[in-house]
Every structure is written in structure tokens, then in C-alpha cells.
Design an enzyme around this catalytic site. Structure first.
Site, mmCIF file in Angstrom:
data_model
loop_
_atom_site.group_PDB
_atom_site.id
_atom_site.type_symbol
_atom_site.label_atom_id
_atom_site.label_comp_id
_atom_site.label_asym_id
_atom_site.label_seq_id
_atom_site.Cartn_x
_atom_site.Cartn_y
_atom_site.Cartn_z
ATOM 1 N N LYS A 111 0.833 -1.211 0.000
ATOM 2 C CA LYS A 111 0.000 0.000 0.000
ATOM 3 C C LYS A 111 0.863 1.255 0.000
ATOM 4 C CE LYS A 111 -4.306 -1.982 1.431
ATOM 5 N NZ LYS A 111 -4.778 -2.816 2.540
ATOM 6 N N LYS A 194 -3.850 -12.454 -9.275
ATOM 7 C CA LYS A 194 -4.931 -12.369 -8.283
ATOM 8 C C LYS A 194 -6.079 -11.509 -8.788
ATOM 9 C CE LYS A 194 -5.832 -10.398 -3.840
ATOM 10 N NZ LYS A 194 -5.316 -9.490 -2.837
ATOM 11 N N LYS A 197 -10.239 -6.135 -7.173
ATOM 12 C CA LYS A 197 -10.991 -4.980 -7.672
ATOM 13 C C LYS A 197 -10.119 -3.736 -7.768
ATOM 14 C CE LYS A 197 -12.904 -5.061 -3.074
ATOM 15 N NZ LYS A 197 -13.527 -6.104 -2.367
HETATM 16 P P1 TYM Z 1 -10.641 -8.360 1.423
HETATM 17 O O1 TYM Z 1 -11.823 -7.502 1.637
HETATM 18 O O2 TYM Z 1 -9.531 -7.863 0.558
HETATM 19 O O3 TYM Z 1 -11.071 -9.764 0.837
HETATM 20 C C1 TYM Z 1 -12.090 -10.514 1.428
HETATM 21 C C2 TYM Z 1 -11.782 -12.003 1.364
HETATM 22 O O4 TYM Z 1 -11.657 -12.423 0.009
HETATM 23 C C3 TYM Z 1 -10.414 -13.089 -0.167
HETATM 24 N N1 TYM Z 1 -9.913 -12.807 -1.526
HETATM 25 C C4 TYM Z 1 -9.471 -13.755 -2.365
HETATM 26 N N2 TYM Z 1 -9.360 -15.088 -2.212
HETATM 27 C C5 TYM Z 1 -8.902 -15.788 -3.278
HETATM 28 N N3 TYM Z 1 -8.556 -15.210 -4.455
HETATM 29 C C6 TYM Z 1 -8.633 -13.875 -4.649
HETATM 30 N N4 TYM Z 1 -8.319 -13.331 -5.815
HETATM 31 C C7 TYM Z 1 -9.116 -13.075 -3.569
HETATM 32 N N5 TYM Z 1 -9.335 -11.746 -3.396
HETATM 33 C C8 TYM Z 1 -9.814 -11.599 -2.143
HETATM 34 C C9 TYM Z 1 -9.498 -12.536 0.897
HETATM 35 O O5 TYM Z 1 -8.449 -13.421 1.181
HETATM 36 C C10 TYM Z 1 -10.456 -12.369 2.051
HETATM 37 O O6 TYM Z 1 -10.634 -13.581 2.738
HETATM 38 N N6 TYM Z 1 -8.158 -7.779 5.713
HETATM 39 C C11 TYM Z 1 -9.286 -8.462 5.097
HETATM 40 C C12 TYM Z 1 -10.631 -8.113 5.723
HETATM 41 C C13 TYM Z 1 -10.690 -8.373 7.197
HETATM 42 C C14 TYM Z 1 -10.730 -9.665 7.820
HETATM 43 C C15 TYM Z 1 -10.821 -9.387 9.212
HETATM 44 C C16 TYM Z 1 -10.730 -10.972 7.348
HETATM 45 C C17 TYM Z 1 -10.739 -7.444 8.165
HETATM 46 N N7 TYM Z 1 -10.803 -8.042 9.394
HETATM 47 C C18 TYM Z 1 -10.896 -10.438 10.150
HETATM 48 C C19 TYM Z 1 -10.790 -12.017 8.285
HETATM 49 C C20 TYM Z 1 -10.883 -11.738 9.671
HETATM 50 C C21 TYM Z 1 -9.332 -8.026 3.642
HETATM 51 O O7 TYM Z 1 -8.844 -7.002 3.279
HETATM 52 O O8 TYM Z 1 -10.054 -8.830 2.827
#
Ligand code: TYM
Length: 331
Positions: A111, A194, A197
Site C-alpha cells: 500500500k 490475483k 478490484k
Molecule cells: P478483502 O476484503 O480484501 O477480501 C475478502 C476475502 O476475500 C479473499 N480474496 C481472495 N481469495 C482468493 N482469491 C482472490 N483473488 C481473492 N481476493 C480476495 C481474501 O483473502 C479475504 O478472505 N483484511 C481483510 C478483511 C478483514 C478480515 C478481518 C478478514 C478485516 N478483518 C478479520 C478475516 C478476519 C481483507 O482485506 O479482505
């Protein structure tokens, strides 16, 4: 019964990466565990500080959750900021988190590289807030995609440090989880490793895309002029198409195109047509439900309110116990 916690940031519509990395597991787990699934709006503020778009996407993520099969009677669905106890636990964990370890986190470094003009402290302490989300319900398992592995390691570190500092086995050490398998990473349609978005809209298929949009996106997926030798290793973009097919198509379909590839007879146009058909068969029922739910604001509000109430019961208890363990008291 085990406790399961996970969240998704409301920075846009949910795509197939979110589905296969996270949501699919949420849906399976809700039948066998005490599940908390939330919408991580505090986390989104680290990169998207304006609330107007955020509020729109909070609704969209809740709609996508429900349309995909999350049942508010089985799992607790809530918005992160409806649980201010999380913010207190986050503050308390900040005293146990070291600058050095936070600066080494790959998502933070990325980031910083992408947005050098907005390196705020919230970004640095992002994994601390994530640990608070998970530990506020003292979770055993956290269903997430591969990209969250490091954050989960840190959650365990903070939990262990708390237990060690206050000489008590209070927090469990939660693990990143994918149903019976390795953690997954769904690739993009644009040749990227990956689906994301923030990288490129065209790389993503959203659960809320209508069938024609899905078809167009798949047909535009990056390919090349085809293999020139039998059994040749696949370039990244081609490997991606196969991986997407593995996620949505029948094993025989995948095997057929594998064979065609290995014999150098593959026609990517045909493969993409088949992938589009299979992807639409998967997304269309979810898309239909999304359309229905979108106009039902009263129901959505009720789900979020009921979820917040249930989630707060466990959050209030954790924060009260943590205060007692640390020895904080009010006069
Ligand atoms: P975020 O919002 O980026 O993504 C949400 C979930 O989707 C999964 N993901 C993917 N899995 C496989 N292939 C992909 N291309 C892909 N893109 C996204 C992510 O691994 C995630 O599981 N930090 C977290 C949000 C969060 C969280 C938490 C998760 C905040 N607090 C507590 C678990 C527990 C995040 O940014 O996910």
C-alpha cells in the site's frame, strides 16, 4: 462448538476471488460452527475515507452475502463499526504490537508503494485491527484467501503475546482456514495472478454481474497464440483460464481442455465460450437473488441490526474480561 470469524471490506462488489477464497467457506461453516461474518468498514477507511461510497458498498456486500447463501438465522452478520468494542480491543492490542513487525507486513509495504501520498497510521496498524476483529469473539478458525495468511500469523502473535504478558491462557490461536484444502488465490482475467478490484475492473467477475457482462468479460480474457510443443508449460494468463475453469466447471470439462492443450489442439475461443457458460450457470442464480434483495432495505436493516445485537453480546463480554485481566478499573 467452534467459533468462526471473518470479514470482507466494502470497497466494491464481491467478485469470484472473494467467493472462492472466503464466502464459499462461510456458507459451509455456518451449518457447523458459531459463525460471525462482518463487513469491515473501519478497515476500508484506511484507503477509502469517504463514507458515501462506503455506505453504498456496505449494503452491496450484505446483499452479496445473503444472495450467496449466508443465513442470518445461522450466522451472525454485522457491520464492523456497529461493534465499537472492537475499537477498544484494537487500542489495547496496539500496546502489544511493535513498529518493526508492522512495517514488515507485505500488505502494508504494497500500500505504501501504491499510495505514497496516504501512508496513514491506520494502514500501519491494519493487522492489529484485524486481530481485534477475530479475537473479540475468541475465534478458532478464520476462513480467508491466501493473501490473508500473514495477517492471521500476526493475529496469533498478538494473541500469544497477550496471553504471555498477562500470564493467562485467555485467547485461542486462530488459524486461516479453507475447507479441506490449501488457502486459495483466484487469478484475474487480465493475466494477473490475483483477481482484485483495485487492480483492474476487467480482471474481475462480480457476483452481481448480469450474464451478458460475465460472457463479455470472459471472452475478452487474455490468451496467446497457443502452445507450440506438446505438454508445454502454461504461461500465466493461460494458467489463469484453467484455474478459473477448475473453480466453476465440471472436472471432465477441465480435463478435455487440458488434453487439447497438451496436444497443441486447443482453441481458446471454444474454451472461453465453455468457461463463460459454466461461470454464468454459477453466477446467474446469485445474480437473480441480488436483484431481489437490493430493493428490500427494510429487511437488510433488520438483518444488520439483529446481527449487531448478537455480535455485541460476545464483544462486550470479551472486552470486559480483557479489562479485568489487564487490571484496568474505573473508580
Ligand atoms: P478483502 O476484503 O480484501 O477480501 C475478502 C476475502 O476475500 C479473499 N480474496 C481472495 N481469495 C482468493 N482469491 C482472490 N483473488 C481473492 N481476493 C480476495 C481474501 O483473502 C479475504 O478472505 N483484511 C481483510 C478483511 C478483514 C478480515 C478481518 C478478514 C478485516 N478483518 C478479520 C478475516 C478476519 C481483507 O482485506 O479482505
Amino acid at each position: 462448538m467452534e467459533t468462526v470469524v471473518s470479514g470482507i471490506r466494502p470497497t466494491g462488489f464481491l467478485h469470484l476471488g472473494n467467493y472462492f477464497g472466503a464466502l464459499r467457506n462461510f456458507i459451509k461453516m455456518q451449518n457447523e460452527a458459531n459463525c460471525f461474518f462482518f463487513i469491515a468498514d473501519y478497515h476500508s477507511l484506511t484507503t477509502h475515507p469517504k463514507a458515501s461510497e462506503l455506505n453504498m458498498h456496505i449494503k452491496n456486500v450484505l446483499v452479496d452475502y445473503l444472495a450467496s447463501g449466508l443465513d442470518p438465522e445461522k450466522s451472525t452478520l454485522y457491520v464492523q463499526s456497529d461493534l465499537p468494542e472492537t475499537a477498544e480491543l484494537y487500542l489495547l492490542f496496539n500496546m502489544l504490537a511493535y513498529m518493526g513487525e508492522l512495517q514488515r507486513v507485505s500488505s502494508f509495504k504494497e500500500k505504501v508503494r501504491r499510495h505514497p501520498d496516504n501512508v496513514n497510521a491506520g494502514l500501519l496498524t491494519y493487522p492489529v485491527l484485524q486481530a481485534a476483529d477475530i479475537l473479540i469473539h475468541n475465534a478458532d478458525k478464520v476462513p480467508v484467501g491466501k493473501d490473508q495468511e500473514q495477517h492471521l500469523e500476526m493475529t496469533r502473535d498478538f494473541a500469544q503475546r497477550f496471553n504471555h504478558t498477562y500470564e493467562i491462557e485467555y485467547f485461542k490461536l486462530p488459524v486461516a482456514y479453507n475447507f479441506g484444502n490449501e488457502l486459495v488465490k483466484i487469478p484475474g482475467l487480465d493475466g494477473s495472478t490475483k483477481m482484485s478490484k483495485s487492480d483492474n475492473e476487467a480482471s474481475c467477475v462480480y457476483l452481481s454481474d448480469d450474464p451478458e457482462t460475465v460472457r463479455k468479460k470472459v471472452m475478452k480474457a487474455v490468451t496467446d497464440s497457443g502452445p507450440t510443443e506438446p505438454n508445454q508449460e502454461k504461461p500465466q494468463a493461460i494458467e489463469n483460464i484453467f484455474q478459473l475453469m477448475k473453480a466453476v466447471s465440471a472436472p471432465e470439462t477441465l480435463q478435455f481442455f487440458e488434453e487439447q492443450y497438451n496436444l497443441c489442439q486447443i482453441r481458446y475461443g471454444d474454451m472461453k465460450k465453455q468457461l463463460a457458460v459454466d461461470m454464468i450457470a454459477f453466477t446467474a442464480p446469485i445474480y437473480e437473488k441480488i436483484l431481489e434483495l437490493r430493493s428490500n432495505d427494510d429487511y437488510l436493516r433488520k438483518v444488520a441490526k439483529q446481527g449487531a445485537e448478537k455480535a455485541r453480546e460476545s464483544a462486550v463480554k470479551t472486552v470486559r474480561e480483557v479489562r479485568e485481566i489487564i487490571g484496568l478499573r474505573s473508580l
